[in-house]
Design a protein around this motif. Sequence first.
Motif, PDB file in Angstrom:
ATOM      1  N   ALA A 111       0.606  -0.834  -0.215  1.00 51.12           N
ATOM      2  CA  ALA A 111       0.279  -0.258  -0.135  1.00 51.12           C
ATOM      3  C   ALA A 111       0.702   1.034  -0.269  1.00 51.12           C
ATOM      4  CB  ALA A 111      -1.240   0.216   1.053  1.00 51.12           C
ATOM      5  N   PRO A 112      -0.372   2.199  -0.263  1.00 49.59           N
ATOM      6  CA  PRO A 112       1.036   3.523  -0.276  1.00 49.59           C
ATOM      7  C   PRO A 112       1.555   4.327   1.470  1.00 49.59           C
ATOM      8  CG  PRO A 112      -0.189   3.663  -1.912  1.00 49.59           C
ATOM      9  CD  PRO A 112      -0.970   2.894  -0.746  1.00 49.59           C
ATOM     10  N   HIS A 113       1.958   4.889   1.580  1.00 47.70           N
ATOM     11  CA  HIS A 113       2.183   5.514   2.926  1.00 47.70           C
ATOM     12  C   HIS A 113       0.550   6.389   2.474  1.00 47.70           C
ATOM     13  CE1 HIS A 113       4.038   8.689   5.589  1.00 47.70           C
ATOM     14  NE2 HIS A 113       4.661   7.413   5.984  1.00 47.70           N
ATOM     15  N   PRO A 114       0.251   6.510   4.318  1.00 44.29           N
ATOM     16  CA  PRO A 114      -0.354   6.804   4.407  1.00 44.29           C
ATOM     17  C   PRO A 114      -0.643   7.911   4.858  1.00 44.29           C
ATOM     18  CG  PRO A 114       0.227   6.462   6.402  1.00 44.29           C
ATOM     19  CD  PRO A 114       1.155   5.480   5.304  1.00 44.29           C
ATOM     20  N   GLU A 115       0.112   8.582   4.574  1.00 43.70           N
ATOM     21  CA  GLU A 115       0.646  10.344   4.678  1.00 43.70           C
ATOM     22  C   GLU A 115       0.793  11.132   2.773  1.00 43.70           C
ATOM     23  OE1 GLU A 115       2.407  11.606   7.584  1.00 43.70           O
ATOM     24  OE2 GLU A 115       1.811  11.715   8.984  1.00 43.70           O
ATOM     25  N   GLY A 116       0.979  10.227   2.052  1.00 41.85           N
ATOM     26  CA  GLY A 116       1.375   9.981   0.797  1.00 41.85           C
ATOM     27  C   GLY A 116       2.670  10.704   0.335  1.00 41.85           C
ATOM     28  N   VAL A 117       2.931   9.621   1.254  1.00 50.46           N
ATOM     29  CA  VAL A 117       4.543  10.565   1.135  1.00 50.46           C
ATOM     30  C   VAL A 117       5.882   9.125   0.326  1.00 50.46           C
ATOM     31  CG1 VAL A 117       7.101  10.368   2.031  1.00 50.46           C
ATOM     32  CG2 VAL A 117       5.232  11.736   3.808  1.00 50.46           C
ATOM     33  N   HIS A 118       6.931   9.502   0.216  1.00 53.69           N
ATOM     34  CA  HIS A 118       7.622   9.276  -1.060  1.00 53.69           C
ATOM     35  C   HIS A 118       8.541   8.929  -0.610  1.00 53.69           C
ATOM     36  CE1 HIS A 118       4.379  10.527  -3.787  1.00 53.69           C
ATOM     37  NE2 HIS A 118       5.506   9.206  -5.458  1.00 53.69           N
ATOM     38  N   GLU A 119       9.506   7.854  -0.649  1.00 49.77           N
ATOM     39  CA  GLU A 119      10.217   7.556  -0.485  1.00 49.77           C
ATOM     40  C   GLU A 119      11.574   7.353  -1.494  1.00 49.77           C
ATOM     41  OE1 GLU A 119      12.137   5.715   3.960  1.00 49.77           O
ATOM     42  OE2 GLU A 119      11.310   4.159   2.116  1.00 49.77           O
ATOM     43  N   ILE A 120      12.154   8.998  -1.848  1.00 47.78           N
ATOM     44  CA  ILE A 120      13.034   8.936  -2.777  1.00 47.78           C
ATOM     45  C   ILE A 120      14.617   8.931  -2.168  1.00 47.78           C
ATOM     46  CG2 ILE A 120      13.417   9.637  -5.382  1.00 47.78           C
ATOM     47  CD1 ILE A 120      11.360   9.583  -5.506  1.00 47.78           C
ATOM     48  N   GLY A 121      15.605   8.990  -2.144  1.00 52.24           N
ATOM     49  CA  GLY A 121      16.641   8.781  -1.665  1.00 52.24           C
ATOM     50  C   GLY A 121      17.530   8.368  -0.498  1.00 52.24           C
ATOM     51  N   TYR A 122      18.208   8.519  -0.021  1.00 49.51           N
ATOM     52  CA  TYR A 122      18.846   8.157   1.089  1.00 49.51           C
ATOM     53  C   TYR A 122      19.032   7.844   2.930  1.00 49.51           C
ATOM     54  CZ  TYR A 122      22.693   6.001  -2.173  1.00 49.51           C
ATOM     55  OH  TYR A 122      23.624   5.476  -3.213  1.00 49.51           O
ATOM     56  N   VAL A 123      17.774   6.309   2.980  1.00 53.93           N
ATOM     57  CA  VAL A 123      17.002   6.785   4.303  1.00 53.93           C
ATOM     58  C   VAL A 123      17.914   6.314   4.882  1.00 53.93           C
ATOM     59  CG1 VAL A 123      15.533   6.067   5.575  1.00 53.93           C
ATOM     60  CG2 VAL A 123      15.622   8.027   3.014  1.00 53.93           C
ATOM     61  N   GLU A 124      18.391   6.341   6.011  1.00 61.07           N
ATOM     62  CA  GLU A 124      19.080   5.233   7.180  1.00 61.07           C
ATOM     63  C   GLU A 124      17.833   3.994   7.713  1.00 61.07           C
ATOM     64  OE1 GLU A 124      22.308   6.039   9.987  1.00 61.07           O
ATOM     65  OE2 GLU A 124      20.750   5.948  11.785  1.00 61.07           O
ATOM     66  N   ILE A 125      18.027   2.898   7.716  1.00 60.17           N
ATOM     67  CA  ILE A 125      17.682   1.607   8.354  1.00 60.17           C
ATOM     68  C   ILE A 125      18.936   1.075   9.283  1.00 60.17           C
ATOM     69  CG2 ILE A 125      16.086   1.653   5.838  1.00 60.17           C
ATOM     70  CD1 ILE A 125      17.679  -1.193   5.727  1.00 60.17           C
ATOM     71  N   ALA A 126      17.216   0.234  10.611  1.00 60.11           N
ATOM     72  CA  ALA A 126      18.111  -0.151  10.904  1.00 60.11           C
ATOM     73  C   ALA A 126      18.000  -1.761  11.306  1.00 60.11           C
ATOM     74  CB  ALA A 126      17.843   0.497  12.253  1.00 60.11           C
TER      75      ALA A 126
END
Length: 237
Positions: A111-126
Motif C-alpha cells: 500500500a502507499p504511505h498513509p500520508e502520501g509520502v514518497h521515499e526517494i533518496g538515501y534513508v538510514e534503516i536499522a
Amino acid sequence: MNDLNGERGAVLLIDHPIGKRDDRLSRRLRATGYEAHWCCPGRGEALPEPDGRYRAVVAYGGPESVNDLDAYPYLADEIRWIERWVAADKPFFGICLGGQMLARALGAEVAPHPEGVHEIGYVEIAATGNGNGFMPETLAVYHWHNEGFDCPPGAELLASGPVFPNQAYRYGANAYGIQFHPEVTREVIERWIVECDPAIEERPGAHPVERQLADCARFDAALDKWLSGFLGHWLAD
C-alpha cells in the motif's frame, strides 16, 4: 540473452519493464562466476519453468504497482510464478517492486504511505533482532518508491525504517524481500532522475537531487559492501 561465462550456475534476473540492465548486482554475479539470464515479462518475454535450470532468482524494481494488475496483467502472472518458485524452496531475492510481489505472493498487503509520502533518496534503516547478521546495526540505503509491503505471514522482519517501517524480510531459509535499491550506482541514479522522473523534487518526501548525489558519495561504498556480503551468503553452497 544469457551471459554464458558462468562457472557456478545461472541466476535468472527479472526486470521491469525495460529489459537487460547494467547494474552493480548483475556485474557482481558475473564477476563471481555466475551466468546472468535476463527476462522481462513486461516486454512479452515468458518466465521459464521453475525447474533446476536456475540456481536463484532476482526480481528487480520498476514503476508498476501490484495494486494495478488490470494495467499490468503480466505482474499477476509473475506473482503466481514467484509463489511456485518460493514454494519449491528455491532462493529468491526481491528488490523494491520485486519484494512487494513476493509479499503479495505470500499473502501480505502492499500500500502507499498513509500520508502520501514518497521515499526517494538515501534513508538510514536499522536491523531488527531477527537480522542475525543480515546487515549492520544501521545502514543508509537508496530508495525510490511510494508503496511499501506488510511483513508477510510467517516471515521475519529483518530491517525497519522511519518512513516505510518494513524494509526487509526473510521467508523460509532463502527468500528475501527488500524495499531499497542496493543495485544502483551513481550512474544509475543520474539516469533514473533524467529518464524516469525529471520532476522528482516535486514528489512529497523526495530528497533534492543535489542531496541524493552527495549522499551517494557518502554511502555508496558501504552499500556496495553490504550487497557483496549478502550475495555471498545468499548463494553460498
